[in-house]
Enzyme design. Structure first.
Site, PDB file in Angstrom:
ATOM      1  N   ASP A 146      -2.543   0.640   8.384  1.00 22.09           N
ATOM      2  CA  ASP A 146      -1.284   1.275   7.985  1.00 22.09           C
ATOM      3  C   ASP A 146      -0.135   0.956   8.947  1.00 22.09           C
ATOM      4  O   ASP A 146       0.706   1.815   9.248  1.00 22.09           O
ATOM      5  CB  ASP A 146      -1.473   2.805   7.865  1.00 22.09           C
ATOM      6  CG  ASP A 146      -2.533   3.166   6.841  1.00 22.09           C
ATOM      7  OD1 ASP A 146      -2.745   2.387   5.889  1.00 22.09           O
ATOM      8  OD2 ASP A 146      -3.156   4.230   6.985  1.00 22.09           O
ATOM      9  N   ASN A 166       0.852  -1.189   0.000  1.00 18.45           N
ATOM     10  CA  ASN A 166       0.000   0.000   0.000  1.00 18.45           C
ATOM     11  C   ASN A 166       0.886   1.236   0.000  1.00 18.45           C
ATOM     12  O   ASN A 166       2.036   1.192   0.456  1.00 18.45           O
ATOM     13  CB  ASN A 166      -0.890  -0.013   1.256  1.00 18.45           C
ATOM     14  CG  ASN A 166      -1.986   1.039   1.228  1.00 18.45           C
ATOM     15  OD1 ASN A 166      -2.214   1.692   0.197  1.00 18.45           O
ATOM     16  ND2 ASN A 166      -2.663   1.206   2.346  1.00 18.45           N
ATOM     17  N   ASP A 171      -0.604  -5.409   6.511  1.00 20.93           N
ATOM     18  CA  ASP A 171      -0.942  -6.469   7.473  1.00 20.93           C
ATOM     19  C   ASP A 171      -2.353  -6.214   7.981  1.00 20.93           C
ATOM     20  O   ASP A 171      -3.085  -5.399   7.406  1.00 20.93           O
ATOM     21  CB  ASP A 171       0.112  -6.560   8.592  1.00 20.93           C
ATOM     22  CG  ASP A 171       0.144  -5.320   9.472  1.00 20.93           C
ATOM     23  OD1 ASP A 171      -0.751  -4.444   9.332  1.00 20.93           O
ATOM     24  OD2 ASP A 171       1.066  -5.213  10.316  1.00 20.93           O
ATOM     25  N   GLY A 176      -3.421  -4.599  10.507  1.00 19.24           N
ATOM     26  CA  GLY A 176      -3.667  -3.311  11.155  1.00 19.24           C
ATOM     27  C   GLY A 176      -3.980  -2.206  10.142  1.00 19.24           C
ATOM     28  O   GLY A 176      -4.013  -2.437   8.935  1.00 19.24           O
ATOM     29  N   HIS A 214       0.897   5.266   1.178  1.00 15.74           N
ATOM     30  CA  HIS A 214       0.190   6.162   2.104  1.00 15.74           C
ATOM     31  C   HIS A 214       0.784   7.578   2.009  1.00 15.74           C
ATOM     32  O   HIS A 214       2.007   7.715   1.946  1.00 15.74           O
ATOM     33  CB  HIS A 214       0.324   5.617   3.532  1.00 15.74           C
ATOM     34  CG  HIS A 214      -0.448   6.405   4.531  1.00 15.74           C
ATOM     35  ND1 HIS A 214      -1.825   6.345   4.628  1.00 15.74           N
ATOM     36  CD2 HIS A 214      -0.045   7.300   5.466  1.00 15.74           C
ATOM     37  CE1 HIS A 214      -2.231   7.169   5.580  1.00 15.74           C
ATOM     38  NE2 HIS A 214      -1.169   7.757   6.108  1.00 15.74           N
TER      39      HIS A 214
HETATM   40  C1  GAR Z   1      -2.637   8.626  -2.803  1.00 14.26           C
HETATM   41  O1  GAR Z   1      -2.051   9.781  -2.243  1.00 14.26           O
HETATM   42  C2  GAR Z   1      -2.602   7.497  -1.797  1.00 14.26           C
HETATM   43  O2  GAR Z   1      -1.490   7.510  -0.974  1.00 14.26           O
HETATM   44  C3  GAR Z   1      -3.840   7.796  -0.996  1.00 14.26           C
HETATM   45  O3  GAR Z   1      -4.782   8.130  -1.962  1.00 14.26           O
HETATM   46  C4  GAR Z   1      -4.133   8.812  -3.028  1.00 14.26           C
HETATM   47  C5  GAR Z   1      -4.590   8.220  -4.340  1.00 14.26           C
HETATM   48  O4  GAR Z   1      -4.328   9.065  -5.392  1.00 14.26           O
HETATM   49  N1  GAR Z   1      -4.197   6.660  -0.222  1.00 14.26           N
HETATM   50  C6  GAR Z   1      -4.593   6.743   1.043  1.00 14.26           C
HETATM   51  O5  GAR Z   1      -4.767   7.802   1.624  1.00 14.26           O
HETATM   52  C7  GAR Z   1      -4.871   5.410   1.714  1.00 14.26           C
HETATM   53  N2  GAR Z   1      -4.958   5.583   3.122  1.00 14.26           N
HETATM   54  P1  GAR Z   1      -4.742   8.705  -6.885  1.00 14.26           P
HETATM   55  O6  GAR Z   1      -6.212   8.261  -6.871  1.00 14.26           O
HETATM   56  O7  GAR Z   1      -4.534   9.959  -7.653  1.00 14.26           O
HETATM   57  O8  GAR Z   1      -3.827   7.593  -7.323  1.00 14.26           O
END
Ligand code: GAR
Length: 190
Positions: free
Chosen positions: A144, A106, A140, A142, A108
């Site tokens: 993040d 993932n 995992d 949890g 973040h």
């Molecule tokens: C990204 O910044 C990613 O890290 C975040 O969503 C965005 C997706 O951007 N994810 C989270 O916040 C997950 N907790 P995108 O749709 O332009 O690829």
């Protein structure tokens, strides 16, 4: 053998776009073989279509365990070596992790373990940090909490809003994600 990657998205899918493009380069270590979402209107699905990549939608159910099983089955159909959550805003469950744990990563938009959860950018800004960034980690059970694979810092500017900071983080995030997926793909065919 090229590493088969399934990407899960919920939104606009700019991270997905960078993976689609990098995976389509001649000699790439990996290939995006399918894109999945829980939302039929995720723009990421349109990006998959434009790239000629198959996609699947598994709408959220009140029975979360059943949704998890369906997501696992739909993902497994594409025989992935690696699964990437790229702006996928749902937590997978035990069935998915039992099948794909250790090869599900993932991305973040904050420097974990700080600011986990749905609003990493907003929470970092609210805390007044001067540096935030992005973290790629192994998922995992949890929220993040998985093993950190790579991080990059991004300076917070005094006039940043959630949108401006997130946009600068995503520029770095796209590059880092391609780098990490390439590295994992190389390891997967050793
Ligand atoms: C990204 O910044 C990613 O890290 C975040 O969503 C965005 C997706 O951007 N994810 C989270 O916040 C997950 N907790 P995108 O749709 O332009 O690829």
């Amino acid at each position: 053998m090229v590493c088969r990657v399934v990407v899960l998205v919920s939104g606009t899918g700019t991270l997905l776009q960078s993976l689609l493009e990098a995976g389509a380069e001649p000699g790439a270590e990996f290939l995006v073989v399918a894109v999945g979402s829980e939302r039929a209107d995720a723009f990421g699905l349109e990006r998959a279509k434009r790239a000629g990549v198959p996609s699947f939608v598994v709408p959220m159910l009140t029975d979360r365990a059943e949704w998890d099983r369906r997501l696992t089955a739909a993902t497994a159909e594409h025989h992935p070596d690696l699964i990437v959550s790229a702006g996928f805003m749902k937590l997978v469950g035990p069935a998915f992790l039992a099948r794909f744990g250790g090869r599900f990563i993932n991305s973040h938009p904050a420097l974990l373990p700080s600011f986990p959860g749905m609003h990493g950018v907003r929470d970092a800004l609210a805390a007044g940090v001067k540096v935030s960034g992005t973290t790629i980690f192994m998922v995992d059970e949890g929220v993040d909490t998985g093993r950190i694979l790579a991080q990059r810092a991004v300076d917070v500017r005094p006039d940043d809003t959630e949108a401006t900071l997130h946009e600068r983080i995503k520029v770095v995030e796209r590059e880092l994600l391609v780098q990490v997926v390439t590295e994992l793909a190389k390891e997967s065919h050793v």
